[in-house]
Design a protein around this motif. Structure first.
Motif, PDB file in Angstrom:
ATOM      1  N   UNK A 186       0.827  -1.207   0.000  1.00 56.50           N
ATOM      2  CA  UNK A 186       0.000   0.000   0.000  1.00 56.50           C
ATOM      3  C   UNK A 186       0.865   1.262   0.000  1.00 56.50           C
TER       4      UNK A 186
ATOM      5  N   UNK B 224       0.010  15.947   8.135  1.00 62.57           N
ATOM      6  CA  UNK B 224      -0.211  15.855   9.573  1.00 62.57           C
ATOM      7  C   UNK B 224       0.128  17.158  10.263  1.00 62.57           C
TER       8      UNK B 224
ATOM      9  N   UNK C  83      -3.784   4.340  -1.463  1.00 65.36           N
ATOM     10  CA  UNK C  83      -4.853   4.018  -0.514  1.00 65.36           C
ATOM     11  C   UNK C  83      -5.320   5.286   0.157  1.00 65.36           C
ATOM     12  N   UNK C  84      -6.578   5.588  -0.050  1.00 67.21           N
ATOM     13  CA  UNK C  84      -7.091   6.888   0.391  1.00 67.21           C
ATOM     14  C   UNK C  84      -7.725   6.846   1.780  1.00 67.21           C
ATOM     15  N   UNK C  85      -7.605   5.695   2.453  1.00 66.83           N
ATOM     16  CA  UNK C  85      -8.277   5.569   3.743  1.00 66.83           C
ATOM     17  C   UNK C  85      -7.750   6.492   4.823  1.00 66.83           C
ATOM     18  N   UNK C  86      -6.557   7.003   4.638  1.00 66.04           N
ATOM     19  CA  UNK C  86      -5.993   7.835   5.696  1.00 66.04           C
ATOM     20  C   UNK C  86      -5.764   9.268   5.255  1.00 66.04           C
TER      21      UNK C  86
ATOM     22  N   UNK D 240      -1.755  10.687   2.585  1.00 64.59           N
ATOM     23  CA  UNK D 240      -2.175  11.474   3.737  1.00 64.59           C
ATOM     24  C   UNK D 240      -2.794  12.799   3.325  1.00 64.59           C
TER      25      UNK D 240
ATOM     26  N   UNK E  39      -5.895  12.860   5.447  1.00 63.48           N
ATOM     27  CA  UNK E  39      -6.262  13.740   6.550  1.00 63.48           C
ATOM     28  C   UNK E  39      -6.524  15.150   6.074  1.00 63.48           C
TER      29      UNK E  39
ATOM     30  N   UNK F 214       0.195   4.750   1.366  1.00 67.27           N
ATOM     31  CA  UNK F 214      -0.815   5.440   2.161  1.00 67.27           C
ATOM     32  C   UNK F 214      -0.778   6.934   1.853  1.00 67.27           C
TER      33      UNK F 214
ATOM     34  N   UNK G 113     -13.570   4.890   0.191  1.00 66.20           N
ATOM     35  CA  UNK G 113     -12.298   4.887   0.901  1.00 66.20           C
ATOM     36  C   UNK G 113     -12.017   6.196   1.628  1.00 66.20           C
TER      37      UNK G 113
ATOM     38  N   UNK H 240       3.011   8.594   1.931  1.00 65.44           N
ATOM     39  CA  UNK H 240       3.972   8.417   3.008  1.00 65.44           C
ATOM     40  C   UNK H 240       5.039   7.403   2.615  1.00 65.44           C
TER      41      UNK H 240
ATOM     42  N   UNK I  10     -12.504   9.499   3.772  1.00 65.90           N
ATOM     43  CA  UNK I  10     -13.353   9.619   4.950  1.00 65.90           C
ATOM     44  C   UNK I  10     -13.956  11.012   5.071  1.00 65.90           C
TER      45      UNK I  10
ATOM     46  N   UNK J 114      -7.137  -1.354   6.805  1.00 66.28           N
ATOM     47  CA  UNK J 114      -6.029  -0.509   7.241  1.00 66.28           C
ATOM     48  C   UNK J 114      -6.512   0.871   7.648  1.00 66.28           C
ATOM     49  N   UNK J 115      -7.705   1.271   7.155  1.00 65.14           N
ATOM     50  CA  UNK J 115      -8.181   2.620   7.474  1.00 65.14           C
ATOM     51  C   UNK J 115      -8.607   2.736   8.932  1.00 65.14           C
TER      52      UNK J 115
END
Lengths: 401, 557
Positions: free
Chosen positions: A33, A161, A100-103, A37, A105, A35, A130, A58, A132, B348-349
């Motif tokens: 992945x 962050x 991966x767009x799950x995180x 941010x 911010x 990730x 994905x 990241x 949020x 993972x989210x």
């Protein structure tokens, strides 16, 4: 019995084998992945390349791994396309791993795009499974959105962050910026006659040197990423920036101020500083006649005195009473500034319309379509109550003697 | 009557043990087959039957009188207490006067009765006429007195031999509470319980199970507290057991439990007398099997396996915390690695960003998928644990140091396993020791692997499905008619005062005998049918050998 048992075993084995055949179709190991941010959304030059998406990815090894190569802790990939999805697909061609767009911010939209309209973007952000709804939204003030993702920051190795932390710090202590998440923006888009408010972000200093480690080598960073004014929207289009007391008044009316400094001019031209640590605002409307509503803004504030350059006798209740009157006047000024700005921008982002709707639902339907005109001239009444709770560690200053 | 008397009766009256059926002719037709009126013949029969065993001691005595009678005392020197044999059996025999008997002074019509009534200075003795019973008595350590001219024998209770002394429990430790533990001797174990309940309602019944081993099984309960239906069901199931050897209470447990194909134990076992007593008082039945310190307590419900007798020795608030921790550790044990797999490979989210980045960095150079990683580590820890149980004490320290420290660290440094996985696996390993009942802890370890696979295949969706199936399965379980999840399902508020929670003793009040009111054994539900088919004697050949000579003699006579 034995036959039955055998048959059962065979059936069970078949089931297990079938499970194996399906595989783990959406399972992705963490080391496959990338990730993301932060995402920056810029307006491309043409309709063919309308969306220019930049993804801040990241590089985990660089941040907390043992095998750090002292390279950049994040990488930014950019993809262009006619739609957000196409742009994402284009960007992922450059990356070795799954974006991966799950995180995510931080979502930064360029001012240019903001002025053009953001509702399509918001639809994608809300629809995608994905991303949020709690990601923070920003508008890059006068710059491309990508700039704010390519600035090295001091405290967090991941600039996104760092931006989030900056926002949280400023919203908690001194600033008028407050948390604006995707969800809030989508809700703001639906305010009749109004629009959302989105924090501004700005890279100040030498932008050209901002994206390398060199930016951090000096004590005073060459370029800093910072949270700035509030972008006000009319429907989905950016109509102006709120700064200073306009922004403070807006944040007050939105009940988002947790603590803020307030300066009051007293006596011989010196400023007395207060820390307002509690502000409770209630916006109410009396709309028996929806064409001419009366908006009442009730505000309760508690403050502590922080700086007193005058030789004021702070042990005297009368002095404090007078000061709190000044405090109330100052607050009223801020609220008026916000209202003036809103009227100037012709956008009811303050939510007066909603107050009218709450008070007179039937009447609201009649004025809904021309609320903008009513908003411009509706009567507003302030009921301000400010109390000075303490003067910190001292009562009167040593200068008073 | 002496305790053996009970055994004989139960063996005659009830069970057709495999041994019994294999030489049925022996029992029915000529029960006294080996016992002859001629002393030497009987002695020969005994010797032959027991293969001329060197530890079989035969002491010839001549009972004095006008017409002296030849007599013999027979016992196994390794089984009997030689002091009692010498002093009370042989000593008594030597003082018997046949003349007194002939004169009718004893009021008995035959010599064995006379000796039994007038001469023996021993607490337990009985007259026997059946060959098999006499042999069994001999093999149990009793001494047989044979008299020339009479086919009846007298068996004297002289059982001796060495037993382990009552010591500290080794598997169910408590900080505060009684420190004694059951031992291998059924008599000692009964005494440990009897000493704690000085009530006339405490009942004890003996049974003999195992056609070859003839193991004593003591059934204990408190009359009026225990449910009669439960008691009847227990006896029924015990009587149905067909097996030739019972070497541990686990044998009995497996044969009388309600369901075989479940990881969950439905019968509780303990080596703590205080725990056994507490269960007796709650209306449960206790089975003590000779030769093992682990006694069975039934029926058992799920929550029971998370209780420790410590709970009642400590303050209630502390016990409450401890109990909650036990339940949490059971969940950690079952789901720990599974949740980790699901989180890292599917969801993972859900991991906080900062943690995710550190996980990402750790996983960077690990060659295996997280699932394989988990399987490897869980496998390794199971190996370690199994090795820990088996290894000699002297090397115990070495193995644990090598296993835990060196292996754990090296595996991380070699980049085969991520450090977080080691943490997760270590946590589940430790959690498994927080559960007071070892058999429940193994159940959790087994289920953990199922969840591991489900998580590897479907993520949290799989775990959820697994949980649904697990709860449904647990709801389907019964322990002697009691729902396994009671008193949670079906709900009983009164009983919940001492299940997951442990309220102060005064609050428990009437719920003391909670399960007695709930026992309802469904009439159709009996022992799982599989047992009778599968566990009929597996060594009929040996039986043929032992009974062979006897049968031969029958025909001969």
């Amino acid at each position: 019995m034995n036959r039955k048992f055998l048959r059962g075993t065979v059936a069970a084995l078949c089931c297990i084998a079938i499970l194996g055949l399906t595989g783990c179709w959406d399972s992705v190991e963490l080391n496959r992945r990338a990730v993301v941010t932060g995402v920056a959304i810029d307006r491309g030059p043409s309709e063919e390349e309308k969306y220019e998406l930049s993804f801040q990815v990241v590089v985990a090894d660089e941040i907390s791994g043992k095998n750090a190569r002292s390279t950049s802790p994040v990488a930014v990939y950019t993809g262009r396309g006619r739609s957000m999805f196409e742009a994402l697909a284009n960007a992922s061609r450059q990356t070795a791993r799954f974006l991966s767009l799950g995180h995510v911010r931080v979502l930064v939209i360029s001012e240019k795009f903001g002025r053009e309209g953001i509702k399509d973007i918001m639809d994608v952000l809300e629809r995608d499974s994905e991303t949020r709804l709690t990601s923070f939204m920003f508008i890059s003030k006068g710059q491309t959105a990508k700039d704010s993702l390519t600035t090295m920051t001091v405290f967090s190795k991941i600039p996104a962050n760092d931006l989030v932390e900056k926002l949280e710090t400023t919203s908690r202590q001194f600033g008028y910026n407050f948390r604006m998440e995707v969800d809030d923006v989508v809700r703001g888009l639906q305010i009749p006659g109004g629009g959302p408010l989105i924090n501004g972000v700005l890279v100040s200093g030498d932008e050209k040197k901002s994206d390398t480690n060199d930016n951090l080598k000096s004590i005073a960073p060459k370029a800093t990423l910072k949270v700035t004014g509030i972008a006000a929207f009319k429907a989905d289009k950016l109509v102006g920036w709120l700064e200073g007391s306009e922004a403070v008044g807006t944040a007050l009316l939105k009940n988002k101020i947790s603590q803020m400094p307030l300066l009051v001019k007293s006596g011989k031209g010196n400023y007395v500083s207060f820390s307002v640590y509690l502000s409770q605002v209630k916006v109410e409307a009396e709309a028996d006649n929806p064409e001419d509503p009366l908006i009442t803004i009730k505000i309760t504030q508690q403050a502590g005195l922080k700086e007193s350059p005058n030789n004021l006798d702070l042990t005297n209740p009368k002095v404090l009473n007078d000061l709190s009157k000044l405090l109330q006047q100052e607050t009223e000024k801020q609220l008026t500034a916000a209202l003036t700005a809103a009227r100037r921008m012709n956008s009811d982002f303050l939510g007066f319309g909603e107050a009218v709707k709450r008070d007179n639902k039937k009447g609201w339907k009649m004025v809904e379509n021309h609320w903008e005109q009513i908003f411009k001239k509706c009567r507003v009444k302030y009921e301000i109550d400010a109390v000075i709770r303490h003067t910190d560690m001292r009562s009167s200053s040593f200068q008073a003697n | 009557m002496n305790r053996n008397g009970r055994f004989w009766r139960s063996s005659d009256g009830g069970r057709k043990s495999p041994a019994g059926s294999s030489n049925a002719g022996n029992e029915n037709g000529s029960g006294t087959s080996g016992l002859s009126a001629v002393l030497d013949e009987t002695l020969d029969n005994i010797r032959n039957e027991l293969g001329n065993s060197p530890d079989l001691k035969i002491r010839h005595v001549l009972l004095p009188g006008m017409v002296p009678v030849k007599a013999a005392a027979v016992h196994f020197s390794e089984l009997a207490n030689s002091d009692s044999v010498n002093q009370f059996v042989i000593g008594s025999l030597l003082e018997v006067s046949v003349d007194n008997f002939r004169d009718g002074k004893g009021g008995s019509t035959n010599l064995p009765d006379y000796i039994l009534n007038r001469a023996l200075e021993i607490g337990q003795a009985s007259r026997m006429e059946v060959w098999n019973d006499a042999l069994l008595a001999l093999l149990s350590g009793e001494t047989l007195i044979l008299l020339d001219g009479y086919s009846a024998v007298i068996s004297c209770e002289t059982t001796g031999g060495e037993w382990r002394a009552v010591g500290e429990p080794s598997s169910q430790l408590v900080v505060r509470g009684p420190k004694d533990s059951f031992v291998e001797s059924v008599a000692t174990n009964v005494s440990l319980i009897r000493r704690r309940i000085k009530s006339s309602k405490l009942r004890l019944e003996y049974m003999k199970i195992g056609s070859v081993t003839q193991t004593y099984v003591a059934l204990m309960y408190i009359q009026d507290t225990v449910d009669d239906k439960l008691l009847a069901e227990v006896k029924l199931r015990l009587n149905r057991i067909k097996i030739d050897a019972v070497l541990e209470s686990g044998y009995i447990e497996e044969l009388i439990q309600d369901k075989t194909f479940t990881p969950f134990p439905t019968i509780y076992n303990t080596e703590r007398p205080d725990s056994a007593v507490a269960n007796l008082l709650e209306g449960r039945v206790v089975l003590i099997v000779d030769g093992t310190p682990f006694i069975l307590v039934l029926p058992a419900v799920f929550t029971q396996f998370f209780q420790s007798s410590d709970d009642y020795a400590q303050r209630f608030d502390i016990s409450l915390l401890m109990r909650i921790i036990r339940y949490i550790s059971f969940i950690v044990l079952m789901l720990g690695p599974a949740v980790y797999i699901a989180l890292t490979t599917y969801h993972y989210e859900m991991i906080p960003t900062t943690l995710l980045i550190s996980l990402l960095a750790q996983r960077e150079n690990v060659p295996f998928p997280a699932f394989v990683e988990a399987l490897l580590m869980e496998g390794a820890i199971e190996i370690l644990r199994e090795a820990g149980v088996r290894m000699p004490r002297a090397v115990g320290q070495t193995v644990s140091v090598v296993g835990a420290l060196i292996l754990g660290q090296a595996v991380v440094e070699a980049g085969i396993i991520t450090p977080v996985m080691v943490i997760v696996v270590a946590l589940t390993g430790i959690a498994s020791f927080a559960i007071p009942a070892y058999n429940m802890s193994i159940a959790g370890r087994l289920i953990r692997f199922v969840f591991l696979f489900l998580a590897g295949m479907f993520g949290f969706f799989g775990i959820t499905l697994g949980m649904i199936v697990l709860v449904a399965h647990m709801n389907s379980l019964r322990s002697f008619g009691i729902p396994y999840l009671s008193p949670i399902v079906p709900p009983s508020l009164k009983s919940r005062k001492d299940t997951i929670l442990r309220l102060p003793l005064w609050a428990k009040g009437a719920s003391k005998s909670r399960h007695t009111t709930r026992v309802s054994v469904p009439s159709g539900k009996k022992i799982t049918s599989g047992h009778e088919e599968n566990l009929s004697p597996k060594i009929p050949e040996e039986h043929a050998e032992t009974t062979g000579p006897m049968e031969g003699r029958d025909q001969h006579e």
